[in-house]
Write a protein that holds these residues in place. Structure first.
Motif, PDB file in Angstrom:
ATOM      1  N   ASN A 100       0.827  -1.200   0.000  1.00 50.05           N
ATOM      2  CA  ASN A 100       0.000   0.000   0.000  1.00 50.05           C
ATOM      3  C   ASN A 100       0.871   1.264   0.000  1.00 50.05           C
ATOM      4  O   ASN A 100       0.594   2.218  -0.724  1.00 50.05           O
ATOM      5  CB  ASN A 100      -0.935   0.010   1.203  1.00 50.05           C
ATOM      6  CG  ASN A 100      -1.875   1.178   1.183  1.00 50.05           C
ATOM      7  OD1 ASN A 100      -2.695   1.312   0.283  1.00 50.05           O
ATOM      8  ND2 ASN A 100      -1.754   2.045   2.164  1.00 50.05           N
ATOM      9  N   CYS A 131       0.889   4.190  -2.789  1.00 53.09           N
ATOM     10  CA  CYS A 131       0.580   5.575  -2.424  1.00 53.09           C
ATOM     11  C   CYS A 131       1.712   6.525  -2.787  1.00 53.09           C
ATOM     12  O   CYS A 131       1.473   7.635  -3.272  1.00 53.09           O
ATOM     13  CB  CYS A 131       0.274   5.675  -0.931  1.00 53.09           C
ATOM     14  SG  CYS A 131      -1.295   4.919  -0.455  1.00 53.09           S
ATOM     15  N   GLU A 150       1.674   7.043  -6.576  1.00 54.43           N
ATOM     16  CA  GLU A 150       0.588   7.949  -6.964  1.00 54.43           C
ATOM     17  C   GLU A 150       0.925   9.382  -6.600  1.00 54.43           C
ATOM     18  O   GLU A 150       0.681  10.311  -7.385  1.00 54.43           O
ATOM     19  CB  GLU A 150      -0.721   7.540  -6.279  1.00 54.43           C
ATOM     20  CG  GLU A 150      -1.377   6.325  -6.865  1.00 54.43           C
ATOM     21  CD  GLU A 150      -2.645   5.926  -6.115  1.00 54.43           C
ATOM     22  OE1 GLU A 150      -3.087   6.665  -5.209  1.00 54.43           O
ATOM     23  OE2 GLU A 150      -3.198   4.861  -6.435  1.00 54.43           O
ATOM     24  N   SER A 151       1.495   9.589  -5.434  1.00 53.19           N
ATOM     25  CA  SER A 151       1.856  10.926  -4.973  1.00 53.19           C
ATOM     26  C   SER A 151       2.902  11.549  -5.887  1.00 53.19           C
ATOM     27  O   SER A 151       2.786  12.717  -6.280  1.00 53.19           O
ATOM     28  CB  SER A 151       2.380  10.841  -3.535  1.00 53.19           C
ATOM     29  OG  SER A 151       2.707  12.117  -3.051  1.00 53.19           O
ATOM     30  N   LEU A 191       2.747   9.789   4.324  1.00 53.87           N
ATOM     31  CA  LEU A 191       2.444   8.432   3.860  1.00 53.87           C
ATOM     32  C   LEU A 191       3.268   7.406   4.632  1.00 53.87           C
ATOM     33  O   LEU A 191       2.749   6.369   5.061  1.00 53.87           O
ATOM     34  CB  LEU A 191       2.731   8.309   2.362  1.00 53.87           C
ATOM     35  CG  LEU A 191       1.884   9.165   1.426  1.00 53.87           C
ATOM     36  CD1 LEU A 191       2.412   9.076   0.004  1.00 53.87           C
ATOM     37  CD2 LEU A 191       0.432   8.730   1.499  1.00 53.87           C
TER      38      LEU A 191
END
Length: 87
Positions: free
Chosen positions: A56, A60, A63-64, A75
């Protein structure tokens, strides 16, 4: 989130181990044997939690970064908090 097959396979293995523990209990096996197997199940689940959190986190962060953000500190902190919570 779509989890990788590795995570699903780990959970299926743990499920099989847990079913084995139940069988051991029904057969009246020694407490020490049952506790040993329960420890193995717990260890398998702990490792699975680590894989879930790291997968995960990786997703994340990607994507960031794709959205132009380079600040991933929150995160990482969220991931650490999840690991702490799982202990």
């Amino acid at each position: 989130m779509d989890f990788p097959n590795e995570v699903k396979n780990r959970l299926r293995r743990a499920e099989g181990q847990l079913a084995g523990v139940l069988r051991m209990m029904e057969e009246g096996r020694e407490c020490s044997d049952i506790v040993t197997q329960l420890s193995a199940v717990k260890s398998a689940l702990d490792k699975t939690i680590g894989v879930v959190v790291s997968t995960n986190l990786e997703m994340c962060v990607r994507e960031s970064v794709q959205q132009g953000s380079t600040d991933t500190e929150k995160l990482v902190q969220d991931a650490v908090n999840l690991l702490i919570k799982s202990r």
